[in-house]
Scaffold this active site. Structure first.
Site, short mmCIF file in Angstrom:
data_model
loop_
_atom_site.label_atom_id
_atom_site.label_comp_id
_atom_site.label_asym_id
_atom_site.label_seq_id
_atom_site.Cartn_x
_atom_site.Cartn_y
_atom_site.Cartn_z
N HIS A 1 37.22 19.21 -26.13
CA HIS A 1 37.90 18.90 -27.41
C HIS A 1 39.14 18.03 -27.17
CE1 HIS A 1 35.06 21.53 -29.23
NE2 HIS A 1 35.55 22.61 -28.66
N ASP B 1 27.85 21.44 -28.54
CA ASP B 1 28.72 22.59 -28.74
C ASP B 1 28.09 23.69 -29.59
OD1 ASP B 1 30.87 24.26 -29.04
OD2 ASP B 1 32.27 22.78 -29.78
ZN ZN Z 1 32.97 25.37 -27.08
#
Ligand code: ZN
Length: 450
Positions: free
Chosen positions: A264, A315
């Site tokens: 991220h 993800d």
């Molecule tokens: Zn994750």
């Protein structure tokens, strides 16, 4: 040795016209003779998927109803925890195998599995403490995808060191238990399985434990992944308790280098963005999940301008498609800046080629395996686009990858090879029906347990 021929073959170094390829023992051999079997007009390397929580595939679509007007990552996490509480090893294998089939059909040929669902729902160990890890390994073997398994260290429920909540107990390990799990898994590594380290996040792993894991002889040279700066709440907690922003703290306190993947890294200052790029670590970007969870936008332009390494992950698997990840990576920037064609470099003005090349390179680096390019001695992973697609009509090499990534919604990935084996032919995985039937039965059973 098997020989192949492609009219146009693209690798991050550029196009080769009339390419001849030889595959031997699962790898690309140095040279090829003769014509060989025709692959198709356009051949590309398979894409590594650098961030996956396989079990979340089975809850995609179940968290899209508003429960209160301030729904956020944190309310989504409650739904996710409730779902995770029902999954055992056989369920996990069934879900992961289905997910990996979908990944292969979409053109992913390697997956980094950030795996923290270790124990029974009440926190008790399984008879074999590696039972859930082995379920993922078996799922990847069945599907035929390359796996970088990243067993995840998860110790605390917040930056203040509070204990795990009831729902988090099945994630927990101490450092010794964690290292013995890693050792057990390293013993079964092979050409299709690499083991690495995952530190769940700054809030879930104390600094001392991070240092102990990284100092262990066993973890030397392994890829190291960590969730970081996904949420503003995490930045605020880190500032309050450690007097630094998360990425800043990590770069100041741990030996972050090319082995690392910071997943991220959404909320960074200009200085953190520059320092992360210079560290050589990979930014693990998951644009469809980050959009679905309302995380925020990664500072892509500044990061590319500093030559930062990046890769993509699906993800939470709200979407399983490298095309959609890369499309949304670019579109988020266009929407925010009201400009077009953001992700380009000085050397290449094609957004598609710039992003595809970056994600191949960064994904392979984060996975810790020799994939992401069609080059001598790389694992023989490649995808063949659909010659019959109307979308590709009239497209020459200069616009093929831009068209692949930005035009239409049909899947253009027709054939997929992993390690010298055809796992997808004419859009269909070789074991699609059996794996889908088992997945359906599993998810119906799990849904009935609510
Ligand atoms: Zn994750």
């Amino acid at each position: 040795m098997k020989n192949y021929f492609a009219e146009s073959l693209w690798s991050p170094q550029g196009w080769t016209r009339g390419a001849r390829l030889a595959v031997a023992a699962g790898r690309i051999a140095a040279a090829a003779d003769g014509h060989g079997e025709r692959l198709g007009r356009c051949v590309l390397p398979g894409m590594p998927n650098l961030h996956s929580h396989a079990f979340q595939r089975a809850m995609a679509g179940l968290a899209e109803k508003q429960t209160n007007s301030s729904d956020s990552f944190w309310t989504w996490r409650e739904t996710m925890y409730a779902f995770a509480g029902r999954i055992g090893p056989e369920d996990l294998q069934a879900i992961a195998a289905q997910l990996y089939v979908e990944m292969l059909e979409a053109g992913y040929t390697q997956v980094c599995e950030f795996h923290y669902l270790h124990h029974q729902p009440d926190g008790k160990r399984y008879a074999d403490p590696a039972a859930m890890s082995l379920a993922l390994i078996e799922a990847a073997r069945e599907a035929g995808i390359g796996l970088t398994l990243l067993p995840t260290l998860y110790m605390t429920g917040g930056f203040d060191g509070r204990p795990l909540s009831e729902r988090q107990r099945r994630f927990g390990f101490d450092v010794d238990g964690y290292l013995s799990l890693l050792q057990q898994l390293v013993n079964v590594e092979n050409a299709a399985l690499r083991i690495g380290v995952a530190l769940h996040s700054l809030r879930a792993v104390p600094e001392k434990a991070m240092r102990e894991v990284l100092a262990a002889e066993l973890t030397r040279g392994m890829p190291v992944h960590v969730h970081i700066a996904e949420q503003i709440g995490e930045v605020q907690d880190c500032l309050a308790l450690r007097n630094a922003r998360p990425v800043e703290w990590l770069l100041d306190n741990l030996p972050v280098d090319a082995r690392w993947c910071l997943v991220h890294a959404t909320h960074m200052s200009a200085q953190e963005t520059q320092r992360l790029a210079q560290s050589g670590a990979v930014a693990g970007l998951c644009p469809t999940t980050e959009a679905n969870l309302g995380d925020g936008l990664f500072p892509l332009k500044a990061y590319i301008d500093e030559n930062g390494a990046l890769g993509i992950g699906s993800d939470s698997h709200i979407s399983v498609s490298p095309v959609e990840e890369l499309r949304w990576l670019e579109y988020g920037q266009r929407l925010a800046t009201r400009h077009r064609n953001i992700a380009v470099s000085v050397a290449n003005h094609s957004v598609g080629e710039t992003l595809f090349a970056a994600a191949l390179r960064g994904g392979a680096q984060a996975a810790g395996v020799g994939v992401g390019a069609i080059a001598a001695d790389a694992r023989a992973d490649f995808i063949v686009l659909d010659d019959d697609s109307a979308l590709l009509a009239g497209r020459d090499e200069a616009s093929l990858i831009d068209t692949f990534l930005f035009a239409g919604n049909a899947n253009l990935v027709r054939h997929v090879m992993v390690g010298g084996d055809w796992v997808v032919r004419d859009f269909r995985h070789r074991d699609r029906e059996r794996i889908a039937a088992r997945y359906r039965a599993t998810v119906e059973r799990l849904a009935a347990r609510v």
